[in-house]
Structures are given as C-alpha cells and as structure tokens.
Scaffold this motif. Structure first.
Motif, PDB file in Angstrom:
ATOM      1  N   LYS A 157       4.590   7.429   1.313  1.00 50.59           N
ATOM      2  CA  LYS A 157       3.382   6.893   1.986  1.00 50.59           C
ATOM      3  C   LYS A 157       2.514   7.971   2.241  1.00 50.59           C
ATOM      4  O   LYS A 157       2.821   9.046   2.919  1.00 50.59           O
ATOM      5  N   LYS A 158       1.440   8.020   1.830  1.00 48.06           N
ATOM      6  CA  LYS A 158       0.119   8.862   1.904  1.00 48.06           C
ATOM      7  C   LYS A 158      -0.664   8.272   3.126  1.00 48.06           C
ATOM      8  O   LYS A 158      -1.105   7.246   2.927  1.00 48.06           O
ATOM      9  N   VAL A 159      -1.014   9.278   4.110  1.00 48.90           N
ATOM     10  CA  VAL A 159      -1.602   8.766   5.131  1.00 48.90           C
ATOM     11  C   VAL A 159      -2.936   9.558   5.334  1.00 48.90           C
ATOM     12  O   VAL A 159      -2.825  11.050   5.260  1.00 48.90           O
ATOM     13  N   ASP A 218       7.215   4.444   6.086  1.00 52.02           N
ATOM     14  CA  ASP A 218       7.687   3.589   4.872  1.00 52.02           C
ATOM     15  C   ASP A 218       7.487   4.530   3.799  1.00 52.02           C
ATOM     16  O   ASP A 218       6.660   4.116   2.951  1.00 52.02           O
ATOM     17  N   ALA A 219       8.387   5.664   3.756  1.00 50.53           N
ATOM     18  CA  ALA A 219       7.989   6.630   2.393  1.00 50.53           C
ATOM     19  C   ALA A 219       8.208   5.922   1.108  1.00 50.53           C
ATOM     20  O   ALA A 219       9.230   5.105   0.849  1.00 50.53           O
ATOM     21  N   VAL A 261       4.979   0.883   9.145  1.00 51.09           N
ATOM     22  CA  VAL A 261       4.368   0.736   7.742  1.00 51.09           C
ATOM     23  C   VAL A 261       3.943   2.208   7.491  1.00 51.09           C
ATOM     24  O   VAL A 261       4.385   2.660   6.365  1.00 51.09           O
ATOM     25  N   LEU A 262       3.537   3.020   8.261  1.00 45.90           N
ATOM     26  CA  LEU A 262       3.226   4.699   7.903  1.00 45.90           C
ATOM     27  C   LEU A 262       4.690   5.513   7.611  1.00 45.90           C
ATOM     28  O   LEU A 262       4.588   6.337   6.767  1.00 45.90           O
ATOM     29  N   ILE A 287       5.686  12.073   9.034  1.00 53.97           N
ATOM     30  CA  ILE A 287       4.608  11.462   8.119  1.00 53.97           C
ATOM     31  C   ILE A 287       3.512  12.743   7.835  1.00 53.97           C
ATOM     32  O   ILE A 287       2.941  13.413   8.930  1.00 53.97           O
ATOM     33  N   ALA A 311       0.800  -1.143  -0.034  1.00 55.14           N
ATOM     34  CA  ALA A 311      -0.232   0.069   0.033  1.00 55.14           C
ATOM     35  C   ALA A 311       0.738   1.116  -0.006  1.00 55.14           C
ATOM     36  O   ALA A 311       2.029   1.362   0.839  1.00 55.14           O
ATOM     37  N   ASN A 312       0.259   2.174  -0.718  1.00 56.57           N
ATOM     38  CA  ASN A 312       1.166   3.546  -0.613  1.00 56.57           C
ATOM     39  C   ASN A 312       0.284   4.791  -0.241  1.00 56.57           C
ATOM     40  O   ASN A 312       0.591   5.747  -0.229  1.00 56.57           O
ATOM     41  N   HIS A 313      -1.099   4.198   0.189  1.00 58.67           N
ATOM     42  CA  HIS A 313      -2.080   5.138   0.779  1.00 58.67           C
ATOM     43  C   HIS A 313      -2.667   4.409   1.779  1.00 58.67           C
ATOM     44  O   HIS A 313      -3.396   3.348   1.466  1.00 58.67           O
ATOM     45  N   VAL A 314      -2.521   5.061   3.009  1.00 62.64           N
ATOM     46  CA  VAL A 314      -3.371   4.091   4.176  1.00 62.64           C
ATOM     47  C   VAL A 314      -4.288   4.885   4.945  1.00 62.64           C
ATOM     48  O   VAL A 314      -4.123   6.196   5.053  1.00 62.64           O
TER      49      VAL A 314
END
Length: 274
Positions: free
Chosen positions: A181-183, A178-179, A175-176, A210, A152-155
């Motif tokens: 990464k969109k949150v 891990d760039a 996980v968050l 983040i 996943a690249n968007h959480v």
C-alpha cells in the motif's frame, strides 16, 4: 482497528449498487461480516405532505418493492463473492424503531453512498457526516457510479494535525497497513507545528511498517477541499482518509466546509471519522 464487522447503510439512492459492491470487496478481503440495512424510516411525503390513506398505501407498496429489490441485489452480490455465510440484509420490520446510529455503534465502520442530492431525499436518508458524528464510527463513502477492479493501493491522508484527522488516521490503520500500500500524507497550508525528531506523523507510520511521503501544498487562496481532490487525482490515489468537520454541523451546512464538500464531489471513496 481490525475490520471484522461492516455495516452497509442503504439510503435509497441510485448509487447503492456501487457502495454494495465495494463493501463486498472489503468484507471479502478482510474475511469480515457484512450486514446490509435500508436506512431512513420514512419519506419526505410521509413527514411533510398530508396524504390520503390510499396514496399512503401506494407509496408504502412502492417503498416495499424497492427495499425487496435492494435485498435481492445484496444477496446476489454476496453469493457471487462467496461470503453469503457472513452476510445478512436487515428488513425494516426487523430494525423497528432503532436509529441507524444506534445500530452502527455495534460495527467497525459504515459503508454508504454519496449523500442525497435532492432536498426531498434529506428526509429519508442520513448524510455520511451526520452518521459519523452520531454513531462515533468511521464512515466509508463510495461515490455514485464508482467502479474499481480491486481495493485502493494508494491512499491519500488529509493531515492537519488536529484531533479529527488523528482519529481518522488511527481508524484507518488496518487499511494503511494492508501491504502493498502506498500512502501519501497531504498537508495544506502552514498549519503544523515543528515537532521534535521522531515525533512527527511520518515517523509514526514508519514504526507501523508504512512508508509514507509527506506532500505540502500552499493554500494560496484555494479551497482546501479542492486541493485535496486535485492532489488525489494528480498522484493517482484511490482512497481519501480525512477527519470529519471540526466545527459545528450547522456552520458546515450553512457556510460549507472541507468535509461537506469532499464527500459530495470526490471521485474516489472517502474514509472519514469524527
């Protein structure tokens, strides 16, 4: 939480290949160890029906063949990913009488498939929410037939400010972080207290590097689980992070609950903690 030791719990469901392939991707990305285990010591027929010795032996033979097939698929996937030196599938005779929860406590988190849909399966498989409760470890639930090119690249993080959601967010930080990464933080209804400047959840994530957006959605008579899933679909999130049930497991199963519903109907993997 650093991801270095992952347990893949196979409960005999048809969705095993998908949870296996996703677990392999996570293990490869984080250079982690992956241990596979066939969960559920016995079947519905063993526990409820009185079987003749002959029928019991036949069922035992079928189960053994199924487990061996799962082990072979596990070996094929880890070899294809080049992580066979960090992977192992534990057979039932190695596990003995140990429960899945006892084993899971010695890992970073558990990867498994959707909970059983047939009542008879409940006797041979532990549901993900029960796993999270009994093991004290987070669980990543991968939907049946879920296929993705990568991780996943968007959480989407379901956030209500309560203990369980805080625990889930903390467990998912690796996980968050891990760039790239969109949150997105999702809060449903007016449930958050107004926090002093610099003490809110978005600021907390920013201090971890983040950049997160905070989405506020009214409840408006809708089920929270439905809003979580709809929002995830609308924004293109490929992973949902959420806390497991805050109330008793009995009330969740009897009346239904957010966790109970989401892990049975979500279209993307769900990472949850109790």
């Amino acid at each position: 939480m650093t991801i270095k030791n992952i347990l893949l719990a196979h409960t005999g469901s048809a969705g095993f290949p998908h949870s296996l392939r996703h677990a392999v991707k996570v293990a490869k990305r984080h250079e982690a160890w992956l241990t596979g285990i066939y969960g559920g010591p016995s079947s519905y027929f063993d526990q409820v029906l009185g079987l003749t010795e002959d029928l019991h032996d036949k069922l035992k033979t079928v189960r053994a063949a199924k487990i061996e097939g799962s082990r072979e698929l596990f070996q094929q996937e880890v070899e294809a990913a080049g992580i066979e030196n960090r992977a192992r599938f534990l057979m039932p005779e190695v596990i003995g009488k140990l429960s899945l929860a006892e084993i899971a406590r010695n890992f970073d988190f558990i990867v498994t498939g959707y909970p059983p849909k047939l009542p008879t399966d409940e006797y041979r498989a532990v549901s993900p929410d029960v796993m999270a409760l009994q093991s004290g470890r987070p669980v990543l639930v991968v939907p049946d037939d879920y296929i993705s090119e990568g991780l996943a690249n968007h959480v989407l993080v379901a956030w209500d400010g309560k203990r369980a959601s805080a625990r889930a967010l903390s467990d998912a930080m690796t996980v968050l972080e891990d760039a790239p990464k969109k949150v997105s933080i999702l809060t449903v209804g007016d449930v958050l207290h107004e926090m002093p400047t610099g003490t809110d959840i978005v600021t907390h994530l920013e201090r971890h590097g983040i950049q997160a957006e905070h989405i506020l959605r009214p409840k408006a008579g809708r089920k929270i689980a439905e809003i979580i899933e709809t929002t995830a679909s609308e924004i293109g999130a490929q992973l949902i992070v959420m806390g497991a049930y805050e109330h008793s497991k009995f009330s969740q199963d009897l009346f239904g609950g957010v966790t109970h519903h989401v892990i049975r109907t979500a279209k993307v993997p769900v990472f949850m903690s109790h």
